[in-house]
Design an enzyme around this catalytic site. Structure first.
Site, short mmCIF file in Angstrom:
data_model
loop_
_atom_site.label_atom_id
_atom_site.label_comp_id
_atom_site.label_asym_id
_atom_site.label_seq_id
_atom_site.Cartn_x
_atom_site.Cartn_y
_atom_site.Cartn_z
N ASP A 174 -0.56 -13.96 -15.29
CA ASP A 174 -0.26 -12.55 -15.00
C ASP A 174 -1.29 -11.63 -15.65
OD1 ASP A 174 1.30 -10.36 -14.06
OD2 ASP A 174 2.29 -10.17 -15.99
N LYS A 220 -3.53 -9.30 -7.56
CA LYS A 220 -3.61 -10.45 -8.43
C LYS A 220 -2.22 -11.00 -8.70
CE LYS A 220 -1.50 -9.15 -11.54
NZ LYS A 220 -0.72 -9.03 -12.73
N LYS A 255 5.07 -10.11 -23.62
CA LYS A 255 6.16 -9.16 -23.36
C LYS A 255 7.09 -9.11 -24.57
CE LYS A 255 4.95 -8.84 -18.98
NZ LYS A 255 3.94 -7.86 -18.64
N HIS A 268 -6.28 -3.99 -11.62
CA HIS A 268 -6.18 -2.57 -11.93
C HIS A 268 -6.73 -2.20 -13.30
CE1 HIS A 268 -2.42 -3.43 -14.14
NE2 HIS A 268 -2.55 -2.23 -14.68
N LYS A 311 -9.04 1.38 -14.78
CA LYS A 311 -8.67 2.27 -15.90
C LYS A 311 -9.93 2.99 -16.37
CE LYS A 311 -4.81 -0.53 -17.67
NZ LYS A 311 -3.64 0.32 -17.73
N GLU A 359 2.83 -5.85 -25.12
CA GLU A 359 3.69 -4.94 -24.36
C GLU A 359 5.11 -5.01 -24.93
OE1 GLU A 359 2.52 -4.66 -19.89
OE2 GLU A 359 2.51 -6.77 -20.39
N HIS A 372 -6.57 -9.56 -16.00
CA HIS A 372 -7.00 -8.36 -16.70
C HIS A 372 -7.86 -8.61 -17.95
CE1 HIS A 372 -4.15 -6.69 -14.02
NE2 HIS A 372 -3.08 -6.83 -14.75
C1 BG6 Z 1 0.39 -5.99 -14.41
C2 BG6 Z 1 1.22 -7.15 -14.87
O1 BG6 Z 1 -0.67 -6.45 -13.64
O2 BG6 Z 1 -0.09 -5.28 -15.53
C3 BG6 Z 1 2.38 -6.64 -15.72
O3 BG6 Z 1 1.73 -7.87 -13.75
C4 BG6 Z 1 1.87 -5.77 -16.84
O4 BG6 Z 1 3.12 -7.75 -16.22
C5 BG6 Z 1 0.94 -4.70 -16.32
O5 BG6 Z 1 2.99 -5.19 -17.49
C6 BG6 Z 1 0.27 -3.91 -17.43
O6 BG6 Z 1 -0.47 -2.88 -16.86
P1 BG6 Z 1 -0.58 -1.46 -17.55
O7 BG6 Z 1 -1.50 -0.68 -16.67
O8 BG6 Z 1 0.79 -0.91 -17.65
O9 BG6 Z 1 -1.19 -1.76 -18.89
#
Ligand code: BG6
Length: 491
Positions: free
Chosen positions: A242, A155, A333, A185, A189, A223, A247
């Protein structure tokens, strides 16, 4: 050591072509993930060909991989496992062209054939930004590496509806749909899949999983990370593309979908896609875009950048189950905490019987909270009586932590789970072209008229406008009451 249930690995040995092999994702997740899958015995016969723009040789790629494992692997790396993994690596620079790539794949297949006397399957993993995906697909076609192959697409899938359609069309010219795995991803999880188990394996909550009982929903993924070396990618992408269109919307679909007829790929995709079809187009007035102060001064960032590093929005699913229930999404972020939660607020009962000052309702509604951290946690909060005379109420909670079960070590990291599924040809946790195109379609009003970015202080929870967005409700984070520590010191 991970216990491997029988039959979870792929039937055939695998040759992986990892495009973007020296990128950030390969370093942090894909190479450590494949190392674990190989060394734990999930994929006993597997060879990996790294591909990227870097003109390096296989030794340099091994050094790069070893450094990635040392930094990011969650598990101990024995010399024996490393040697076996290092031996399975090869590298081809993109500049060497399709003929060289094909030769490397054939060489890998030949080695596997000699060692295992078995036919191979190919897994092409495209860990490249949307603007590089088309040329990578073309190269795989030119190299004649389509037969016996599956392709995993990272993605974001396109950057808007038009580009996603072009990408899907071009992809279909080379690979048939059953060979394409559009990865997200978050769906790999363990706690995300646990949402399905929780909802559909229990009689307790599903009857109240609707607009009659649920007041509003929050999906909140702040984050603490800044962008580091990813600014070039992020400048073109921003928080919405992103994280949200990928997600957060996927998690929303698991939370909101109707029961599928079975837990097979088609019925699950059908129900997720129905949620996306029922989503109302996003209204820019219900979106807060933010940028942390200091972002514009980072290397690789335009000093006048309009890219959002934060986004909060309200969206609606206009169907019989959810009409009138707002869904609030937030991610960004450089925020105060790193968390991944889904919080479901239930409607409040009449409280007239409780005496003034009892505290009923004073700490918000009852909440069911899912923590999507690597090992699941869940909490159900409710009001209960404080011991002693009179009727004073406190917010109490029932909490579950996977850590308490002793099974937390069996959790596969999200990418590991999804790589394994793709090798096995299982589409259950992957996205469809239709779903992705619909999500870009609901995004059109926002992408065409994005509200201006507002600045926020690093380490905060985003611009102040987030409170107006959610009023009269309030963001759950930061939590008023911390999670109970499942393993308190001295226990
Ligand atoms: C990624 C994003 O797909 O997912 C990142 O590109 C992000 O910007 C990350 O930090 C977060 O994934 P996780 O598994 O660390 O929560």
């Amino acid at each position: 050591m991970t216990k491997i249930p029988p039959g979870v690995g792929p039937k055939f040995p695998q040759v992986v072509v990892l495009v973007g092999a020296t990128g950030d994702l390969a370093r942090r997740k894909l190479l450590p993930g494949m190392f674990h899958l190989a060394s734990a015995g999930f994929i006993p016969a597997c060879r990996i060909i790294g591909v990227s723009l870097d003109d390096i040789d296989v030794e340099a790629f091994r050094t790069f991989t070893r450094a990635a494992l040392d930094e990011y692997s969650q598990r101990k790396i024995s010399d024996k496992d490393w040697k076996a993994f290092a031996d399975s690596l090869d590298y081809v620079s993109l500049n060497a062209g399709p003929v060289a790539l094909k030769a490397a794949v054939e060489k890998a297949e030949q080695i596997i054939h000699v060692e295992y006397n078995a036919e191979c399957r190919r897994l092409h993993y495209l860990s490249v930004p949307p603007n590089a995906a088309l040329s990578a697909i073309r190269m795989l076609g030119e190299a004649d590496l389509v037969e016996r192959a599956r392709i995993v697409m990272e993605k974001p899938f396109g950057t808007d509806l038009a580009s996603a359609k072009i990408l899907n069309n071009k992809l279909h010219e080379v690979f048939s749909e059953d060979r394409i795995f559009r990865i997200d991803h978050f769906l790999g999880k363990e706690p995300a899949q646990n949402i399905l188990a929780f909802r559909f394996a229990n009689g307790l909550f599903e009857p109240i999983w609707n607009r009659n009982f649920i007041d509003h929903v929050q999906i909140d993924v702040p984050e603490t990370l800044t962008l580091g070396k990813r600014t070039a990618f992020y400048e073109q992408t921003g928080a919405y593309r992103d994280m949200v269109v990928t997600h957060l919307f996927q998690i929303l679909a698991f939370m909101a979908m109707e029961p599928p007829t079975s837990l097979e790929p088609d019925p699950i995709s059908e129900e997720k896609n129905k949620v996306f079809r029922s989503m109302l187009p996003l209204e820019p007035a219900h979106v807060v875009r933010g940028q942390y102060t200091g972002y514009r001064a980072e290397a690789g960032v335009d000093p006048e950048s309009d890219t959002e590093t934060f986004i909060a929005l309200k969206c609606s699913i206009d169907n019989w189950r959810w009409a009138g229930v707002p869904f609030f999404l937030r991610t960004g972020k450089c925020l105060a905490q790193g968390q991944r939660i889904i919080s479901i607020a239930f409607r409040e009962p009449p409280k007239s019987m409780f005496p003034a000052g009892s505290g009923v309702g004073a700490q918000g509604p009852d909440h069911l909270t899912f923590d999507l951290a690597d090992a699941s946690k869940m909490s159900l909060s409710f009001y209960g009586k404080r011991p002693g005379p009179g009727m004073r109420l406190d917010k109490l909670s029932l909490q579950f932590a996977m850590h308490d079960t002793g099974m937390a070590d069996d959790v596969l990291e999200a990418y590991e789970r999804l790589i394994l599924d793709a090798m096995r040809g299982d589409h259950t946790l992957f996205n469809t072209a239709e779903g992705i195109e619909r999500l870009w379609e609901v995004s059109i009003p926002l992408l065409e008229a994005p509200p201006p970015v507002r600045f926020y202080a690093p380490g905060s929870w985003g611009p102040n406008a987030i409170h107006q967005l959610i009023a009269p409700h309030a963001w759950r984070l930061p939590f008023e009451r911390a999670w109970r520590d499942p393993n308190p010191v001295g226990s």
